[in-house]
Design an enzyme around this catalytic site. Sequence first.
Site, mmCIF file in Angstrom:
data_model
loop_
_atom_site.group_PDB
_atom_site.id
_atom_site.type_symbol
_atom_site.label_atom_id
_atom_site.label_comp_id
_atom_site.label_asym_id
_atom_site.label_seq_id
_atom_site.Cartn_x
_atom_site.Cartn_y
_atom_site.Cartn_z
ATOM 1 N N CYS A 117 2.972 -1.182 2.017
ATOM 2 C CA CYS A 117 2.560 -2.071 1.124
ATOM 3 C C CYS A 117 2.994 -3.727 1.283
ATOM 4 O O CYS A 117 2.859 -4.736 0.793
ATOM 5 C CB CYS A 117 3.411 -1.739 -0.406
ATOM 6 S SG CYS A 117 5.165 -1.825 -0.296
ATOM 7 N N ASP A 169 6.096 -4.947 1.047
ATOM 8 C CA ASP A 169 7.489 -5.429 0.396
ATOM 9 C C ASP A 169 8.644 -5.170 1.460
ATOM 10 O O ASP A 169 8.690 -4.471 2.387
ATOM 11 C CB ASP A 169 7.562 -4.428 -0.932
ATOM 12 C CG ASP A 169 6.532 -4.611 -1.917
ATOM 13 O OD1 ASP A 169 5.860 -5.707 -1.736
ATOM 14 O OD2 ASP A 169 6.359 -3.721 -2.790
ATOM 15 N N CYS A 229 8.241 -4.070 -5.923
ATOM 16 C CA CYS A 229 7.940 -3.471 -7.135
ATOM 17 C C CYS A 229 9.092 -3.161 -7.889
ATOM 18 O O CYS A 229 10.115 -2.980 -7.337
ATOM 19 C CB CYS A 229 6.929 -2.301 -7.033
ATOM 20 S SG CYS A 229 7.718 -0.977 -6.014
ATOM 21 N N CYS A 270 8.863 3.899 -2.325
ATOM 22 C CA CYS A 270 9.541 2.618 -2.662
ATOM 23 C C CYS A 270 10.880 2.608 -2.697
ATOM 24 O O CYS A 270 11.704 1.920 -2.159
ATOM 25 C CB CYS A 270 9.077 2.077 -4.027
ATOM 26 S SG CYS A 270 7.260 2.161 -4.243
#
Length: 126
Positions: free
Chosen positions: A33, A35, A58, A102
């Site tokens: 992603c 991030d 996120c 994540c």
Amino acid sequence: MYNETVMDHFSNPRNVGVIEDADAVGEVGSPSCGDTTKVFLKVKDGKIVDIKFQTLGCAAAIASSSMLTEMAKGKTLEEAMKITRDEVAESLGGLPEKKLHCSNLAADALRKAIENYYNKHKIDWV
Ligand code: FES
């Protein structure tokens, strides 16, 4: 979608920020992603006496970073090195399946920071 613990750590993240005179820093990015998480450490007598993080990511990534800093603070580097991605997610009371990746950022960034510390001090850690 997120449980109360995750929402709490996302809305009121612990240990956010930068340690200007950090003894070690670790940064990782998620290939899936984009991030990123950066972890800063202050170390004294082999123990993490302060830890802060910056996460561009996120809600699950921010909550995971916050939880990780609470888990790592006060631990020896050796103990902190053993904190797994799964333990971070478990400590948050679980994450939705598709958000599990994540929680990897936080644990991986901490490990990088510890490696950075070991390398700087030429400590054999493998
Ligand atoms: Fe990127 Fe969660 S979607 S860390």
